[in-house]
Motif scaffolding. Structure first.
Motif, PDB file in Angstrom:
ATOM      1  N   PRO A  22       0.571  -1.165  -0.022  1.00 12.33           N
ATOM      2  CA  PRO A  22       0.114  -0.011  -0.078  1.00 12.33           C
ATOM      3  C   PRO A  22       0.859   1.449   0.140  1.00 12.33           C
ATOM      4  O   PRO A  22       2.129   1.397   0.405  1.00 12.33           O
ATOM      5  CB  PRO A  22      -0.711  -0.113   1.325  1.00 12.33           C
ATOM      6  N   ILE A  23       0.112   2.312  -0.555  1.00 14.09           N
ATOM      7  CA  ILE A  23       1.022   3.608  -0.499  1.00 14.09           C
ATOM      8  C   ILE A  23       0.171   4.612   0.598  1.00 14.09           C
ATOM      9  O   ILE A  23       0.435   5.798   0.361  1.00 14.09           O
ATOM     10  CB  ILE A  23       0.904   4.558  -1.812  1.00 14.09           C
ATOM     11  N   GLY A  24      -0.457   3.776   1.345  1.00 15.42           N
ATOM     12  CA  GLY A  24      -0.906   4.732   2.463  1.00 15.42           C
ATOM     13  C   GLY A  24      -2.115   4.043   3.082  1.00 15.42           C
ATOM     14  O   GLY A  24      -1.950   3.806   4.562  1.00 15.42           O
ATOM     15  N   ASP A  94       9.438   0.322   0.855  1.00 20.75           N
ATOM     16  CA  ASP A  94       8.480   0.970   2.056  1.00 20.75           C
ATOM     17  C   ASP A  94       7.052   1.058   1.749  1.00 20.75           C
ATOM     18  O   ASP A  94       6.173   1.102   2.548  1.00 20.75           O
ATOM     19  CB  ASP A  94       8.896   2.230   2.631  1.00 20.75           C
ATOM     20  N   ALA A  95       6.794   1.584   0.409  1.00 20.71           N
ATOM     21  CA  ALA A  95       5.470   1.850  -0.031  1.00 20.71           C
ATOM     22  C   ALA A  95       5.438   1.528  -1.694  1.00 20.71           C
ATOM     23  O   ALA A  95       6.319   1.915  -2.360  1.00 20.71           O
ATOM     24  CB  ALA A  95       4.966   3.034   0.376  1.00 20.71           C
ATOM     25  N   GLY A  96       4.220   1.180  -1.939  1.00 22.63           N
ATOM     26  CA  GLY A  96       4.060   0.864  -3.688  1.00 22.63           C
ATOM     27  C   GLY A  96       4.850  -0.008  -4.365  1.00 22.63           C
ATOM     28  O   GLY A  96       4.898  -1.016  -3.531  1.00 22.63           O
ATOM     29  N   THR A  97       5.095   0.243  -5.353  1.00 16.53           N
ATOM     30  CA  THR A  97       5.738  -0.926  -6.146  1.00 16.53           C
ATOM     31  C   THR A  97       7.238  -0.776  -6.279  1.00 16.53           C
ATOM     32  O   THR A  97       7.902   0.311  -6.507  1.00 16.53           O
ATOM     33  CB  THR A  97       5.401  -0.689  -7.860  1.00 16.53           C
ATOM     34  N   PRO A  98       7.871  -1.898  -5.804  1.00 17.36           N
ATOM     35  CA  PRO A  98       9.240  -1.736  -5.612  1.00 17.36           C
ATOM     36  C   PRO A  98       9.999  -1.165  -7.091  1.00 17.36           C
ATOM     37  O   PRO A  98       9.169  -1.559  -8.093  1.00 17.36           O
ATOM     38  CB  PRO A  98       9.750  -3.213  -5.204  1.00 17.36           C
ATOM     39  N   LEU A  99      11.196  -0.756  -7.012  1.00 20.49           N
ATOM     40  CA  LEU A  99      11.853  -0.371  -8.243  1.00 20.49           C
ATOM     41  C   LEU A  99      11.428   0.942  -8.986  1.00 20.49           C
ATOM     42  O   LEU A  99      11.830   1.614  -9.749  1.00 20.49           O
ATOM     43  CB  LEU A  99      11.767  -1.270  -9.353  1.00 20.49           C
ATOM     44  N   ILE A 100      10.203   1.426  -8.395  1.00 21.96           N
ATOM     45  CA  ILE A 100       9.663   2.807  -8.852  1.00 21.96           C
ATOM     46  C   ILE A 100       9.901   3.636  -8.056  1.00 21.96           C
ATOM     47  O   ILE A 100       9.224   3.888  -6.899  1.00 21.96           O
ATOM     48  CB  ILE A 100       8.157   2.822  -9.157  1.00 21.96           C
ATOM     49  N   SER A 101      11.032   4.340  -8.299  1.00 22.75           N
ATOM     50  CA  SER A 101      11.682   5.311  -7.277  1.00 22.75           C
ATOM     51  C   SER A 101      12.136   4.657  -6.130  1.00 22.75           C
ATOM     52  O   SER A 101      12.109   5.345  -4.897  1.00 22.75           O
ATOM     53  CB  SER A 101      11.004   6.624  -6.986  1.00 22.75           C
ATOM     54  N   ASP A 102      12.293   3.523  -6.198  1.00 21.98           N
ATOM     55  CA  ASP A 102      12.917   2.631  -4.826  1.00 21.98           C
ATOM     56  C   ASP A 102      13.647   1.554  -5.165  1.00 21.98           C
ATOM     57  O   ASP A 102      13.843   1.304  -6.232  1.00 21.98           O
ATOM     58  CB  ASP A 102      11.247   1.868  -4.614  1.00 21.98           C
ATOM     59  N   PRO A 103      14.457   0.584  -4.179  1.00 26.46           N
ATOM     60  CA  PRO A 103      15.313  -0.159  -4.442  1.00 26.46           C
ATOM     61  C   PRO A 103      14.888  -1.336  -5.276  1.00 26.46           C
ATOM     62  O   PRO A 103      13.604  -1.621  -5.229  1.00 26.46           O
ATOM     63  CB  PRO A 103      15.895  -0.579  -3.178  1.00 26.46           C
ATOM     64  N   PRO A 124      -0.544  -1.062  -5.651  1.00 31.09           N
ATOM     65  CA  PRO A 124      -0.391   0.568  -5.870  1.00 31.09           C
ATOM     66  C   PRO A 124       0.871   0.891  -6.248  1.00 31.09           C
ATOM     67  O   PRO A 124       2.001   0.590  -6.117  1.00 31.09           O
ATOM     68  CB  PRO A 124      -0.509   0.989  -4.499  1.00 31.09           C
ATOM     69  N   SER A 125       0.652   1.954  -7.087  1.00 31.70           N
ATOM     70  CA  SER A 125       1.819   2.859  -7.128  1.00 31.70           C
ATOM     71  C   SER A 125       1.435   4.425  -7.376  1.00 31.70           C
ATOM     72  O   SER A 125       0.411   4.553  -7.898  1.00 31.70           O
ATOM     73  CB  SER A 125       2.563   2.608  -8.485  1.00 31.70           C
ATOM     74  N   ALA A 126       2.144   5.266  -6.851  1.00 32.06           N
ATOM     75  CA  ALA A 126       1.509   6.734  -6.552  1.00 32.06           C
ATOM     76  C   ALA A 126       1.334   7.322  -7.745  1.00 32.06           C
ATOM     77  O   ALA A 126       0.599   7.996  -8.073  1.00 32.06           O
ATOM     78  CB  ALA A 126       2.520   7.429  -5.451  1.00 32.06           C
ATOM     79  N   ALA A 127       2.435   6.912  -8.736  1.00 39.96           N
ATOM     80  CA  ALA A 127       2.591   7.757 -10.068  1.00 39.96           C
ATOM     81  C   ALA A 127       1.189   7.134 -10.984  1.00 39.96           C
ATOM     82  O   ALA A 127       0.496   8.299 -11.560  1.00 39.96           O
ATOM     83  CB  ALA A 127       3.725   7.162 -10.724  1.00 39.96           C
ATOM     84  N   PHE A 170       6.013  13.445 -11.805  1.00 41.98           N
ATOM     85  CA  PHE A 170       7.313  13.714 -10.974  1.00 41.98           C
ATOM     86  C   PHE A 170       6.700  13.158  -9.530  1.00 41.98           C
ATOM     87  O   PHE A 170       5.508  13.372  -9.202  1.00 41.98           O
ATOM     88  CB  PHE A 170       7.487  15.075 -10.907  1.00 41.98           C
ATOM     89  N   TYR A 171       7.725  12.839  -8.650  1.00 43.74           N
ATOM     90  CA  TYR A 171       7.447  13.039  -7.204  1.00 43.74           C
ATOM     91  C   TYR A 171       8.306  14.021  -6.763  1.00 43.74           C
ATOM     92  O   TYR A 171       9.099  14.429  -7.382  1.00 43.74           O
ATOM     93  CB  TYR A 171       8.240  11.493  -6.690  1.00 43.74           C
ATOM     94  N   GLU A 172       7.587  14.551  -5.662  1.00 45.78           N
ATOM     95  CA  GLU A 172       8.365  15.814  -5.219  1.00 45.78           C
ATOM     96  C   GLU A 172       8.072  15.933  -3.494  1.00 45.78           C
ATOM     97  O   GLU A 172       6.954  15.285  -3.130  1.00 45.78           O
ATOM     98  CB  GLU A 172       7.811  17.099  -5.908  1.00 45.78           C
ATOM     99  N   GLU A 198      -1.019  12.838  -0.665  1.00 42.53           N
ATOM    100  CA  GLU A 198      -1.568  12.015   0.386  1.00 42.53           C
ATOM    101  C   GLU A 198      -2.636  11.066  -0.116  1.00 42.53           C
ATOM    102  O   GLU A 198      -3.656  10.857   0.549  1.00 42.53           O
ATOM    103  CB  GLU A 198      -2.208  12.733   1.659  1.00 42.53           C
ATOM    104  N   LEU A 199      -2.354  10.349  -1.595  1.00 40.19           N
ATOM    105  CA  LEU A 199      -3.238   9.758  -2.142  1.00 40.19           C
ATOM    106  C   LEU A 199      -3.509   8.462  -1.248  1.00 40.19           C
ATOM    107  O   LEU A 199      -2.611   8.035  -0.437  1.00 40.19           O
ATOM    108  CB  LEU A 199      -2.571   9.254  -3.425  1.00 40.19           C
ATOM    109  N   THR A 200      -5.019   8.080  -0.992  1.00 38.57           N
ATOM    110  CA  THR A 200      -5.271   6.764  -0.377  1.00 38.57           C
ATOM    111  C   THR A 200      -5.382   7.189   1.087  1.00 38.57           C
ATOM    112  O   THR A 200      -5.727   6.450   1.928  1.00 38.57           O
ATOM    113  CB  THR A 200      -4.723   5.517  -0.661  1.00 38.57           C
ATOM    114  N   GLU A 226       3.015  13.217   1.180  1.00 45.70           N
ATOM    115  CA  GLU A 226       3.775  12.651   0.137  1.00 45.70           C
ATOM    116  C   GLU A 226       2.722  13.475  -1.325  1.00 45.70           C
ATOM    117  O   GLU A 226       1.799  13.463  -1.229  1.00 45.70           O
ATOM    118  CB  GLU A 226       3.495  11.212   0.072  1.00 45.70           C
ATOM    119  N   ILE A 227       3.685  13.758  -2.009  1.00 48.73           N
ATOM    120  CA  ILE A 227       3.070  14.633  -3.392  1.00 48.73           C
ATOM    121  C   ILE A 227       3.602  13.899  -4.589  1.00 48.73           C
ATOM    122  O   ILE A 227       4.859  13.458  -5.001  1.00 48.73           O
ATOM    123  CB  ILE A 227       3.627  15.981  -3.109  1.00 48.73           C
ATOM    124  N   VAL A 228       2.544  13.906  -5.723  1.00 48.25           N
ATOM    125  CA  VAL A 228       2.988  13.357  -7.063  1.00 48.25           C
ATOM    126  C   VAL A 228       2.473  14.861  -7.570  1.00 48.25           C
ATOM    127  O   VAL A 228       1.774  15.416  -7.612  1.00 48.25           O
ATOM    128  CB  VAL A 228       1.988  12.129  -7.607  1.00 48.25           C
TER     129      VAL A 228
END
Ligand code: SAM
Length: 290
Positions: A22-24, A94-103, A124-127, A170-172, A198-200, A226-228
Motif C-alpha cells: 500500500p501507498i497509505g 516501504d510503499a508502493g511498487t518496488p523499483l519505482i523510485s525505490d530499490p 499500488p503505485s503513487a504515479a 514527478f514525485y516531489e 496523500e493519495l489513499t 507525500e506528493i505527486v
C-alpha cells in the motif's frame, strides 16, 4: 478484530517476487501479495521496521532481511544464491511498487541475467494512482521520478523534457514543491498541472491549475505529506482540437470525409480512424436522396 485474510495454500513456484504494497491505505493490498509474503522463504525489504509493521497488520510471520540497491554485493549475492537454490524471495519497498523510485533494479537485473524466474505481484503505485485521478491525458505519459533538488539541475532536467508530448509525472517533497512548480512553469510554459497529495490517506487532496498558479498557491504554504506532480502534455489539447476541427472543415469543402480524415491525420500526426468519425460529424448537411 478483522477476520484473517483468506490465504492460499497453493505452493509458490521458486523465484523472485516483486510485491507491491500500500501507498497509505493498508487495505490496498492484494490477496496474492499476502499469499506471497506468507509463503516466501525470505522477504527482502527496503526497511525491516516498515516491513514488520506491514506484516503484523496482516498477521503474517515471515523471515525478513534488509535489502536496498546500496546493500553491498554480498547481500545481493546471498539473495541470488538463495534463488539458485530454488527459494522463493519476495521483494518489497516501504510503499508502493518496488523499483519505482525505490530499490530493486540491480537485484532484478542480476536475477534476470542469471536466468531466475521473476514474478510481478502488481498493486499500488503513487504515479499511476495520481495519473488516474488527474484528469490529464492518459494515452501517453512519462514518469520522471524525483526532480533534482537544486534549481539549476532541475531546470536542465525539465528542459530535456520540454518537447515530450506526454503527460509528465514527478514525485516531489512538500518543502520543494513551490520552487519546483515555478521551474516547471518557466521551462514547460504555463501548462496545466496537478498536485496529488496523500493519495489513499485521510488528507488526500487533488489540486488542479496552471503551473504558475500552483506555484503561487503553494509558496509560503508548503504542503505536508507525500506528493505527486503531473504536467499536461506539451501541446494544449483544447487548442489542438480546435485547430484540427478547423483543418477538417476546410478539407471537407473539397474532399470526402475519408479523404479529409486521411489528409488531416497525416498533417497532425493523429489517427485516421478518430478523425474519420469527427469528419462525419463536421461535414456539411448532405442533400436527402430518394
Ligand atoms: N515505490 C513507490 C510507488 O510505487 O509509488 C514510490 C516510492 S518514492 C521513494 C516515494 C514518493 O512517492 C513520495 O515522496 C511521493 O512523491 C510519492 N508517493 C508515495 N506515496 C504517495 C501517496 N500516498 N500520495 C502521493 N504521493 C505519494
Amino acid at each position: 478484530m478483522h477476520p484473517p485474510p483468506p490465504l492460499s495454500d497453493k505452493p509458490l513456484a521458486p523465484g523472485l517476487y516483486i510485491v507491491a504494497t500500500p501507498i497509505g491505505n493498508l487495505r490496498d493490498i492484494t490477496l496474492r501479495a499476502l499469499d506471497i509474503l506468507n509463503s516466501a522463504d525470505l522477504v527482502a525489504a527496503e526497511d525491516t521496521r516498515v516491513a514488520a509493521k506491514l506484516l503484523s497488520a496482516y498477521d503474517i510471520k515471515a523471515k525478513v532481511r534488509r535489502y536496498d540497491d546500496h546493500s553491498d554485493e554480498a547481500a545481493r549475492g546471498e539473495i541470488l544464491a538463495r534463488l539458485a537454490a530454488g527459494e522463493r524471495i519476495a521483494l518489497i519497498s516501504d510503499a508502493g511498487t518496488p523499483l519505482i523510485s525505490d530499490p530493486g533494479f540491480r537485484l532484478v537485473a542480476a536475477a534476470a541475467a542469471q536466468g531466475h524466474d521473476i514474478f510481478a505481484a502488481p498493486g499500488p503505485s503513487a504515479a499511476l494512482a495520481a495519473l488516474a485521478v488527474s484528469g490529464l491525458a492518459t494515452d501517453r505519459f512519462l514518469f520522471a521520478g524525483f526532480p533534482p533538488p537544486k534549481s539549476q539541475a532541475r531546470r536542465t532536467a525539465f528542459e530535456d523534457l520540454a518537447n515530450v508530448r506526454a503527460t509528465l509525472i514527478f514525485y516531489e517533497s512538500g518543502p520543494r514543491l513551490a520552487d519546483s512548480l515555478n521551474d516547471m512553469s518557466d521551462m514547460f510554459g504555463d501548462r496545466p498541472g496537478v498536485v496529488a497529495r496523500e493519495l489513499t490517506k485521510l488528507h488526500e487532496t487533488i489540486v488542479r491549475g496552471r503551473l504558475g498558479e500552483l506555484s503561487d498557491r503553494f509558496r509560503g504554504a508548503p504542503p505536508k505529506g507525500e506528493i505527486v506532480v503531473l504536467v499536461g502534455a506539451g501541446q494544449d489539447e483544447v487548442a489542438l482540437e480546435a485547430d484540427v476541427d478547423q483543418a477538417l472543415q476546410t478539407a471537407l469543402t473539397r474532399l470526402s470525409p475519408s479523404e479529409a480524415a486521411a489528409e488531416i491525420a497525416k498533417a497532425f500526426g493523429l489517427r485516421r480512424k478518430d478523425l474519420y468519425r469527427r469528419a462525419l460529424l463536421l461535414r456539411p448537411p448532405q442533400p436527402e436522396t430518394e
